[in-house]
Design an enzyme around this catalytic site. Structure first.
Site, PDB file in Angstrom:
ATOM      1  N   GLU A 164       0.813  -1.229   0.000  1.00  0.00           N
ATOM      2  CA  GLU A 164       0.000   0.000   0.000  1.00  0.00           C
ATOM      3  C   GLU A 164       0.841   1.271   0.000  1.00  0.00           C
ATOM      4  OE1 GLU A 164      -2.961  -0.512   3.077  1.00  0.00           O
ATOM      5  OE2 GLU A 164      -3.768  -2.307   2.102  1.00  0.00           O
ATOM      6  N   GLU A 270      -5.104 -11.015  -2.363  1.00  0.00           N
ATOM      7  CA  GLU A 270      -6.016 -10.921  -1.208  1.00  0.00           C
ATOM      8  C   GLU A 270      -7.471 -10.969  -1.677  1.00  0.00           C
ATOM      9  OE1 GLU A 270      -5.044  -7.657   1.398  1.00  0.00           O
ATOM     10  OE2 GLU A 270      -2.888  -7.900   1.087  1.00  0.00           O
TER      11      GLU A 270
HETATM   12  C1  XIL Z   1      -6.302  -7.160   7.473  1.00  0.00           C
HETATM   13  C2  XIL Z   1      -6.663  -8.384   8.281  1.00  0.00           C
HETATM   14  O1  XIL Z   1      -7.439  -9.243   7.491  1.00  0.00           O
HETATM   15  C3  XIL Z   1      -7.418  -7.961   9.513  1.00  0.00           C
HETATM   16  O2  XIL Z   1      -7.636  -9.075  10.359  1.00  0.00           O
HETATM   17  C4  XIL Z   1      -6.651  -6.881  10.264  1.00  0.00           C
HETATM   18  O3  XIL Z   1      -7.443  -6.407  11.322  1.00  0.00           O
HETATM   19  C5  XIL Z   1      -6.282  -5.731   9.360  1.00  0.00           C
HETATM   20  O4  XIL Z   1      -5.586  -6.236   8.241  1.00  0.00           O
HETATM   21  N1  XIL Z   1      -4.829  -5.202   3.039  1.00  0.00           N
HETATM   22  C6  XIL Z   1      -3.792  -5.962   3.533  1.00  0.00           C
HETATM   23  C7  XIL Z   1      -4.046  -6.925   4.630  1.00  0.00           C
HETATM   24  O5  XIL Z   1      -2.696  -5.925   2.971  1.00  0.00           O
HETATM   25  O6  XIL Z   1      -2.923  -7.097   5.470  1.00  0.00           O
HETATM   26  C8  XIL Z   1      -5.239  -6.514   5.441  1.00  0.00           C
HETATM   27  O7  XIL Z   1      -5.497  -7.553   6.387  1.00  0.00           O
HETATM   28  C9  XIL Z   1      -6.428  -6.269   4.565  1.00  0.00           C
HETATM   29  C10 XIL Z   1      -6.148  -5.148   3.596  1.00  0.00           C
END
Ligand code: XIL
Length: 370
Positions: A164, A270
């Site tokens: 990000e 993701e």
């Molecule tokens: C999220 C997790 O799924 C949650 O449990 C946590 O509270 C916050 O992070 N982008 C990413 C991930 O790169 O690491 C994030 O994961 C979701 C968005």
């Protein structure tokens, strides 16, 4: 066996697996399950398929673990390998959670993917004070990445080195603690340090909404071009792909095409597909649907299928790093807790049973593509 017979036999196996796994599987059986279980999504796909999962759930929920083992061959720690979990202080790193993830992956012949080295949202509480001194922050970043990536050299297959980097919308750099202290060079430094620690690891830049926000995508591509021109060892681009039912497929196709043109490994890192909306902030959900009807679930199936089809047909085979779901069960999806929504974005329902979306993925991996 033709494809239809294969698919039907896998469906049967899946149902049988679920029926016999209810609370009866011992730890020993679970760790050997990959050799005895029927074929699942991973066996039908010719690229890696994975999920994010929290260690706690992996240990506690036998049925979820069984579904993961039956269907997937790559694993990502949902939270356990982030900096907040590992770097307890400037000089004390607790690798126990990462060791446990690796043990699970190795026992079950799965690829372990490292998520994420540098991410503003997982900064330990002590980090902002350190970041007041850019040299100290750079030293920490180098030592942390060297220690972490070095420890898992040859064992963690690839890493989200920076996560990000771009602003939520548009194509500018996000003004994180890293950016403010070190400028945009922090990105090049992170890749360089990771490559020094493990020259064979696949090193990703990972971001969200780049499948829909073309300004953001183009900002990301500009950064990648600059890194490549400088000879920085970036080897992958991760599309988080937390996407939504109404994001047009042709926009997703365009962005995948542009991503593939970089020549980098492309990871759908993701994946989940929501029905409702949010504003990208914690708690910022907008509940559009009171109920997710069977019709909507069928539409979600088509979206999953099309996503897999586009990935396979647009991204050249040699660049297909794989597709990773951000959780596979609607019971535990991060979407509902994080955005305060009631949604059903994954491929298994709350009872870890295959949804239409699961069959969409199956059809997507099995169909002929050009
Ligand atoms: C999220 C997790 O799924 C949650 O449990 C946590 O509270 C916050 O992070 N982008 C990413 C991930 O790169 O690491 C994030 O994961 C979701 C968005």
């Amino acid at each position: 066996m033709n494809k239809l017979t294969f698919y039907l036999s896998m469906l049967c196996c899946c149902l049988m697996l679920t029926a016999c796994s209810e609370n009866t599987v011992t730890e020993q059986q679970a760790t050997t399950a990959s050799t005895t279980e029927p074929q699942g999504l991973k066996d039908a796909a010719d690229f890696p398929l994975g999920t994010a999962v929290n260690l706690r759930l992996l240990q506690r929920d036998t049925q979820l673990r069984q579904q993961i083992l039956a269907n997937l061959n790559s694993i990502t720690a949902e939270n356990d390998m982030k900096m907040r979990s590992i770097a307890h202080s400037r000089d004390s790193f607790n690798f126990a959670p990462a060791d446990r993830m690796l043990a699970f992956a190795e026992t079950n012949n799965m690829r372990l993917f490292g998520h994420a080295l540098i991410w503003h949202s997982s900064s330990p509480d002590w980090l902002p004070a350190l970041a007041e001194d850019p040299v100290a922050l750079d030293n920490f970043m180098r030592e942390y990445i060297h220690a972490y990536v070095g420890r898992y050299k040859g064992k963690v297959d690839g890493w989200d080195v920076v996560n990000e980097v771009m602003n939520t919308a548009g194509g500018e750099y996000r003004e994180t603690l890293w950016y403010k202290a070190l400028g945009k060079d922090y990105v090049a430094k992170a890749f360089t340090y990771a490559h020094e620690a493990d020259p064979d690891a696949v090193l990703f830049y990972n971001d969200f909404n780049i499948e829909r926000d073309t300004a953001k995508l183009h900002g990301a591509l500009r950064m990648i071009e600059e890194l490549q021109a400088q000879g920085i060892p970036i080897s992958g681009l991760g599309f988080q792909m937390h996407t939504r039912m109404d994001i047009p497929n042709d926009v997703i196709a365009y962005t995948l095409q542009k991503g593939a043109e970089t020549g980098l490994q492309i990871h759908l890192s993701e994946v989940d597909i929501i029905f409702n909306k949010h504003d990208d902030t914690q708690g910022g959900g907008v509940q559009v649907y009171d109920e997710i009807t069977p019709e909507l679930l069928d539409q979600q199936k088509e979206k999953y299928k099309e996503l897999v089809r586009m990935y396979r047909s647009i991204v050249p085979k040699t660049q297909q790093y794989g597709i990773t779901f951000w959780g596979v069960s609607d019971r535990y999806t991060w979407i509902n807790g994080f955005f305060n929504l009631k949604d059903k974005p994954t491929i298994f329902d709350e009872q870890h049973q295959p949804k239409p979306a699961y069959h969409g993925v199956m059809e997507g991996v099995m169909m002929e593509v050009e």
